[in-house]
Design a protein around this motif. Structure first.
Motif, short mmCIF file in Angstrom:
data_model
loop_
_atom_site.label_atom_id
_atom_site.label_comp_id
_atom_site.label_asym_id
_atom_site.label_seq_id
_atom_site.Cartn_x
_atom_site.Cartn_y
_atom_site.Cartn_z
N PRO A 5 0.84 -1.20 0.00
CA PRO A 5 0.00 0.00 0.00
C PRO A 5 0.88 1.25 0.00
CG PRO A 5 -0.74 -1.58 1.65
CD PRO A 5 0.60 -2.05 1.15
N PRO A 6 0.42 2.36 -0.56
CA PRO A 6 -0.90 2.56 -1.15
C PRO A 6 -1.02 2.14 -2.61
CG PRO A 6 0.33 4.61 -1.18
CD PRO A 6 1.21 3.60 -0.51
N PHE A 7 0.06 1.63 -3.20
CA PHE A 7 -0.01 1.20 -4.60
C PHE A 7 -0.97 0.02 -4.76
CE2 PHE A 7 1.77 -1.65 -7.94
CZ PHE A 7 1.41 -0.88 -9.03
N SER A 8 -0.88 -0.97 -3.88
CA SER A 8 -1.82 -2.09 -3.89
C SER A 8 -2.66 -2.04 -2.62
CB SER A 8 -1.07 -3.42 -3.99
OG SER A 8 -0.26 -3.62 -2.85
N GLU A 9 -3.77 -2.74 -2.62
CA GLU A 9 -4.68 -2.64 -1.48
C GLU A 9 -4.15 -3.33 -0.23
OE1 GLU A 9 -8.31 -4.41 -2.69
OE2 GLU A 9 -7.36 -6.24 -3.43
N SER A 10 -3.17 -4.21 -0.41
CA SER A 10 -2.52 -4.85 0.74
C SER A 10 -1.12 -5.27 0.33
CB SER A 10 -3.33 -6.07 1.20
OG SER A 10 -3.24 -7.12 0.25
N TRP A 11 -0.33 -5.72 1.29
CA TRP A 11 1.00 -6.25 0.98
C TRP A 11 0.84 -7.57 0.24
CZ3 TRP A 11 5.82 -4.11 2.41
CH2 TRP A 11 5.73 -2.94 3.18
N VAL A 12 1.50 -7.70 -0.91
CA VAL A 12 1.40 -8.94 -1.70
C VAL A 12 2.77 -9.27 -2.28
CG1 VAL A 12 -1.03 -8.67 -2.34
CG2 VAL A 12 0.74 -7.65 -3.79
#
Length: 536
Positions: free
Chosen positions: A238-245
């Motif tokens: 985040p904030p690029f993706s909705e969660s850590w992946v």
């Protein structure tokens, strides 16, 4: 210190060194012995073992015989890659019930003190320097593994606070999400969990660090890198993706595959031999298909058909092919994009490295596509590349649009004609709902001949009315060529129909002649025999 640093990069030797160090500590310093080791993991009582305990014991048991193929063998033995009815429909999923059932089936697993110490050591290592519950899975011969890609992200969880819904508490969190990519299937390992958001973040922060690719931060929200063993790593936060992946894509499981191992359906000798002649005949070939259909795997296999005397120059976004491991005696150099060197600069450099064959791991951006077309025309004998196009027409149109985006051409038809002149064949891969991979079609791309003269009957006509009619015919031909007329046609040579590869069309005479230019006299006899099979 060196091993502590390298073990987090996918260095198996460093990992084993640290595990031996841990083993010595727990035996010599903490006096763990046969009498008290069950206090760490209750090996003596299957009823008290957690699902994770049972899985790790079974994996260790299989690893003693099958080494890095342990997980693959376990999945095969108990058909764990078959779709099953689960919550929310039919899915590929391995549940806690599956693990418990298999453990009871295998039980008793005979473990001596050394085996128990090894399992305990691995548990300590993966919590300390490893990748948590996926640490041993990542080392297996699989296609890949990802984490944090399902469940409720932290932001959603925060918004649900205060909502008195019993079902909300039962929903999985993002740190419960572990998905295995195996033989083209994405399987949810619902029996495993990282246990906490903090553990998932720790793994995401460590797994991409090989060769210091830079810091993953809020302003730089993703990283693409590789590990020491050649695995491709993609991490986002985040904030690029909705969660850590994170996504780990492994390629060691596909090295040294023969085409006969990859193409297994009835009539497989037809596409295998056609591909052989396309490569021997130096045809510019695209390998297309969606993600997970086996494009990289096929590309690695067909390189064996390239003349050993040819030098290979490869351009990739991240090192994936690792062709030197597969073909150590060939002249191969691979370049990749970095933070300071663009893909276009890498391709420009390739022109000066005595390359005969250019291979592009993936044509994914307009600059790479544009330079690929240019290099295929002048800088190499032929080119192989992968692309995500769905049809041969989409492939040509996509590359045409790339040329227009980079302003190499301003006229759409001219750009399309250039692409059609360059790209000769398209091998399109597909994957069905069961994860079975196959070649859907092999298509020839045939450019339309625009060198044919325009009709000039109006010049010889003396009657004014007829002359105008003929002149209008000439103008109509001109406007058709410049507007809606196709600059190319596609011809499927082999298609996959009803579980079988069948001939559907004959190769064009122009392609036959082009292939014969690059093969020996003896090979031409075999080639003529092969192309004659289309009528049989």
């Amino acid at each position: 210190r060196k091993a502590l640093k390298n073990c987090t990069y996918g260095d198996v030797n460093a990992k084993n060194y640290i595990k031996e160090y841990i083993r010595d500590i727990i035996i010599n310093r903490y006096d763990i012995n046969e009498a008290n080791i069950n206090r760490l993991i209750p090996f003596h009582s299957s009823a008290h073992l957690s699902t994770q305990d049972q899985f790790e014991i079974m994996l260790y048991h299989y690893k003693r015989e099958h080494q890095q193929k342990a997980l693959e063998q376990l999945i095969k033995d108990y058909s764990l890659a078959d779709p099953k009815e689960a919550d929310h429909g039919i899915r590929y999923i391995i549940t806690k019930e599956d693990i418990k059932r298999i453990y009871e089936d295998i039980h008793p697993i005979r473990l001596n003190f050394s085996d128990k110490i090894a399992i305990v050591t691995q548990r300590i290592y993966q919590k300390y320097k490893g990748y948590g519950v996926i640490d041993e899975i990542r080392d297996m011969q699989i296609d890949g593994i990802s984490g944090g890609v399902s469940g409720i992200p932290p932001a959603f969880r925060e918004s649900m606070k205060g909502i008195d819904m019993p079902r909300v508490k039962e929903l999985p969190y993002n740190y419960d999400a572990i998905w295995l990519f195996f033989k083209g299937k994405t399987i949810h390992l619902s029996f495993l969990s990282f246990g906490s958001e903090r553990e998932l973040i720790r793994i995401c922060k460590n797994i991409y660090r090989y060769n210091k690719p830079g810091q993953l931060s809020e302003s730089n929200g993703y990283k693409i890198n590789e590990m020491k063993d050649g695995s491709r790593i993609v991490v986002a936060r985040p904030p690029f993706s909705e969660s850590w992946v994170f996504f780990v894509r492994k390629f060691d499981s596909v090295q040294k595959c023969e085409l006969s191992e990859l193409i297994i359906d009835s009539g497989k000798e037809r596409p295998i031999e056609l591909i052989k002649w396309l490569i021997r005949g130096s045809r510019i070939t695209a390998i297309t298909g969606s993600q997970g259909t086996g494009k990289t795997t096929l590309l690695m296999a067909i390189i064996s058909y390239i003349n050993p005397a040819y030098t290979l120059r490869i351009q990739e976004m991240a090192f994936e092919l690792n062709l030197r491991k597969v073909y150590p005696y060939r002249n191969i150099v691979t370049f990749r994009e970095t933070a300071t060197i663009s893909g276009q600069e890498g391709l420009d450099l390739q022109k000066k490295t005595d390359g005969t064959v250019n291979i592009l791991g993936e044509v994914a951006t307009a600059p790479i596509a544009s330079l690929m077309i240019q290099m295929a025309q002048v800088a190499s004998l032929f080119t192989l590349f992968t692309h995500h196009a769905k049809t041969a027409e989409h492939l040509i149109n996509s590359l045409r649009n790339n040329l227009l985006q980079t302003k190499v051409f301003s006229n759409e038809k001219v750009a399309e004609q250039q692409v059609a002149d360059v790209v000769n064949f398209d091998i399109h891969l597909e994957k069905d709902v069961d994860g079975h991979r196959y070649i859907e079609r092999i298509t020839e791309i045939i450019p339309v001949d625009f060198k044919k003269s325009y009709p000039k009957a109006y010049q010889e006509e003396k009657d004014e009315g007829k002359r105008m009619t003929h002149f209008m015919d000439t103008m109509t031909e001109f406007f058709e060529r410049m507007t809606d007329r196709q600059t190319f046609e596609t011809r499927d040579l082999i298609r996959f129909e009803s579980g079988r590869y069948v001939w559907v069309n004959e190769m064009s005479g122009k392609s036959k002649q082009a292939i014969k230019q690059y093969i020996s006299i003896n090979e031409r006899i075999d080639f003529d025999r092969f192309v004659g099979q289309v009528h049989s």
